[in-house]
Structure formats: structure tokens, C-alpha cells
Design a protein around this motif. Structure first.
Motif, PDB file in Angstrom:
ATOM      1  N   ASN A  78       0.856  -1.184   0.000  1.00 19.15           N
ATOM      2  CA  ASN A  78       0.000   0.000   0.000  1.00 19.15           C
ATOM      3  C   ASN A  78       0.892   1.233   0.000  1.00 19.15           C
ATOM      4  N   ASP A  79       1.094   1.816  -1.179  1.00 17.04           N
ATOM      5  CA  ASP A  79       1.986   2.961  -1.316  1.00 17.04           C
ATOM      6  C   ASP A  79       1.311   4.293  -1.015  1.00 17.04           C
ATOM      7  N   GLY A  80       0.024   4.281  -0.758  1.00 14.14           N
ATOM      8  CA  GLY A  80      -0.668   5.504  -0.375  1.00 14.14           C
ATOM      9  C   GLY A  80      -1.136   6.342  -1.551  1.00 14.14           C
ATOM     10  N   VAL A  81      -1.990   7.298  -1.243  1.00  9.21           N
ATOM     11  CA  VAL A  81      -2.595   8.174  -2.235  1.00  9.21           C
ATOM     12  C   VAL A  81      -2.483   9.610  -1.727  1.00  9.21           C
ATOM     13  N   ILE A  82      -2.136  10.515  -2.615  1.00  5.07           N
ATOM     14  CA  ILE A  82      -2.074  11.933  -2.277  1.00  5.07           C
ATOM     15  C   ILE A  82      -3.105  12.654  -3.141  1.00  5.07           C
ATOM     16  N   GLN A  83      -3.901  13.509  -2.507  1.00  4.18           N
ATOM     17  CA  GLN A  83      -4.838  14.327  -3.268  1.00  4.18           C
ATOM     18  C   GLN A  83      -4.320  15.760  -3.263  1.00  4.18           C
ATOM     19  N   ASN A  84      -4.168  16.329  -4.463  1.00  6.94           N
ATOM     20  CA  ASN A  84      -3.689  17.702  -4.642  1.00  6.94           C
ATOM     21  C   ASN A  84      -4.805  18.587  -5.154  1.00  6.94           C
ATOM     22  N   LYS A  85      -4.940  19.760  -4.550  1.00  2.10           N
ATOM     23  CA  LYS A  85      -5.882  20.777  -5.021  1.00  2.10           C
ATOM     24  C   LYS A  85      -5.082  21.995  -5.453  1.00  2.10           C
ATOM     25  N   TYR A  86      -5.289  22.394  -6.701  1.00  3.49           N
ATOM     26  CA  TYR A  86      -4.633  23.566  -7.263  1.00  3.49           C
ATOM     27  C   TYR A  86      -5.693  24.632  -7.516  1.00  3.49           C
ATOM     28  N   THR A  87      -5.497  25.813  -6.959  1.00  5.45           N
ATOM     29  CA  THR A  87      -6.409  26.932  -7.215  1.00  5.45           C
ATOM     30  C   THR A  87      -5.628  28.030  -7.940  1.00  5.45           C
ATOM     31  N   GLU A 117     -14.218  18.600  -9.718  1.00  5.71           N
ATOM     32  CA  GLU A 117     -15.682  18.660  -9.789  1.00  5.71           C
ATOM     33  C   GLU A 117     -16.167  19.946 -10.435  1.00  5.71           C
ATOM     34  N   GLU A 118     -15.294  20.915 -10.571  1.00  5.97           N
ATOM     35  CA  GLU A 118     -15.690  22.161 -11.225  1.00  5.97           C
ATOM     36  C   GLU A 118     -14.737  22.435 -12.378  1.00  5.97           C
ATOM     37  N   GLU A 119     -15.198  23.238 -13.321  1.00 10.12           N
ATOM     38  CA  GLU A 119     -14.355  23.571 -14.458  1.00 10.12           C
ATOM     39  C   GLU A 119     -13.186  24.430 -14.009  1.00 10.12           C
ATOM     40  N   GLY A 161     -10.705  28.602 -11.402  1.00  9.78           N
ATOM     41  CA  GLY A 161     -11.332  27.390 -10.880  1.00  9.78           C
ATOM     42  C   GLY A 161     -10.404  26.590  -9.990  1.00  9.78           C
ATOM     43  N   GLU A 162     -10.756  25.310  -9.811  1.00  8.74           N
ATOM     44  CA  GLU A 162     -10.001  24.422  -8.934  1.00  8.74           C
ATOM     45  C   GLU A 162      -9.749  23.094  -9.635  1.00  8.74           C
ATOM     46  N   ARG A 163      -8.485  22.707  -9.708  1.00 12.83           N
ATOM     47  CA  ARG A 163      -8.062  21.434 -10.311  1.00 12.83           C
ATOM     48  C   ARG A 163      -7.717  20.489  -9.168  1.00 12.83           C
TER      49      ARG A 163
END
Length: 176
Positions: A78-87, A117-119, A161-163
Motif C-alpha cells: 500500500n503505497d498511499g494516495v495523495i490528493q492535490n488541489k490547485y487553485t 468537480e468544477e471547471e 477554478g479548482e483542479r
């Protein structure tokens, strides 16, 4: 190795994207590692086991590796998961993924999943293959791209927006 990267369009549907993003909302800020280049996103580690309840990304990556790359990877780690949010102006400059030499393993495959979830505008994912290459297939939410971690890659600045993306690493023995 048959290709520099592999894309799967519509890998996740809208409900799966929403479920994954709810995991992010319920996860404390817990990712403290610093990038070796300019990175202006917020990141959280999400347990892979929680993601697997929504979609078996681990099986998908192992299947891609067998068909496209053929790397010696650890299949049951289980190498893990990273969630990135770019604004606004969020980006990640050219870099490659790997571990420091004090580990007995290294990152071999990087898999990204677009869970926006958004453009948004900007935030283009680029690989460097002698010249910058925009991976247009990855612009669409729900898409997946998998590539060898030693390939230089970046995210251009988000201008509106948000990626949001998931990053899943697969590790293995050091390259020989």
C-alpha cells in the motif's frame, strides 16, 4: 516499454469523483513532505484502502504495468494516495518522482486521476519527452494517466477554478 504513458478516459464517473472528494474533506491536513521544486497546491494523504472501496485503482495500475511498462513493482504494498488541489496560480514545476537513496525501494510508476468537480482553466498536465507534451486526455475529470516516475512532468498554473487530482505511486526495487 511500449509507450511513455497510458491514459484511460472516463475511468471514474461523477459519483465516484464526489465520493473520493468527500474523503478529502474528512481527512485532516497530514501531508508535510516538501517538493524538490515549486509546488503550490494543498495536499492530503488519503488511505488507499478507502479509495479501493470506490474503485480498484491498484488492480488497474498493475494491469497497465503488465501491458505497457513491464516494471518490477511491488504488487501488494500500500503505497498511499495523495490528493492535490490547485487553485488560482497553483502549479507544480518540472520534476520527477522518486525516493531518497536511504530507502531500499524507489517510486517506479506515477498514476494521476483527475477528480475535479468544477471547471478550471490552466492546470495542464505536461510530460517532457525531448520537448513539452500536453497530455490533453487528462484534462477531463474522471481520466487517469500512468507513466514511469522518472519522466519529467509538471502542472501549468491554474488560472481559473479548482483542479483536483489523486496521485498513486507504485514502488519497487531500485532500478538496475
Amino acid at each position: 516499454m511500449k509507450s511513455k504513458y497510458c491514459c484511460i478516459n472516463n475511468y471514474l464517473n461523477d459519483k465516484q469523483i464526489k465520493d473520493i472528494n468527500n474523503l478529502y474533506k474528512n481527512t485532516p491536513d497530514n501531508f508535510k513532505e516538501k517538493a524538490n521544486t515549486l509546488k503550490t497546491s494543498t495536499a492530503k494523504k488519503i488511505p488507499l484502502l478507502e479509495i479501493l472501496k470506490i474503485q480498484n485503482v491498484e488492480h488497474t495500475i498493475i494491469d497497465i504495468n503488465r501491458k505497457v511498462f513491464g516494471f518490477d513493482i511491488y504488487e501488494n504494498i500500500n503505497d498511499g494516495v495523495i490528493q492535490n488541489k490547485y487553485t488560482n496560480k497553483g502549479q507544480y514545476k518540472w520534476h520527477y518522482d522518486g525516493e531518497s537513496f536511504n530507502h531500499n525501494y524507489t517510486i517506479k510508476l506515477t498514476t494521476l486521476i483527475n477528480v475535479s468537480e468544477e471547471e478550471y482553466t490552466g492546470g495542464k498536465f505536461m510530460l517532457f519527452d525531448g520537448k513539452p507534451l500536453h497530455i490533453k486526455e487528462f484534462d477531463k475529470p474522471g481520466s487517469l494517466v500512468c507513466f514511469p516516475s522518472y519522466i519529467l512532468h509538471k502542472v501549468t498554473p491554474v488560472t481559473k477554478g479548482e483542479r483536483t487530482t489523486l496521485t498513486v505511486f507504485k514502488t519497487g526495487r531500485w532500478w538496475k
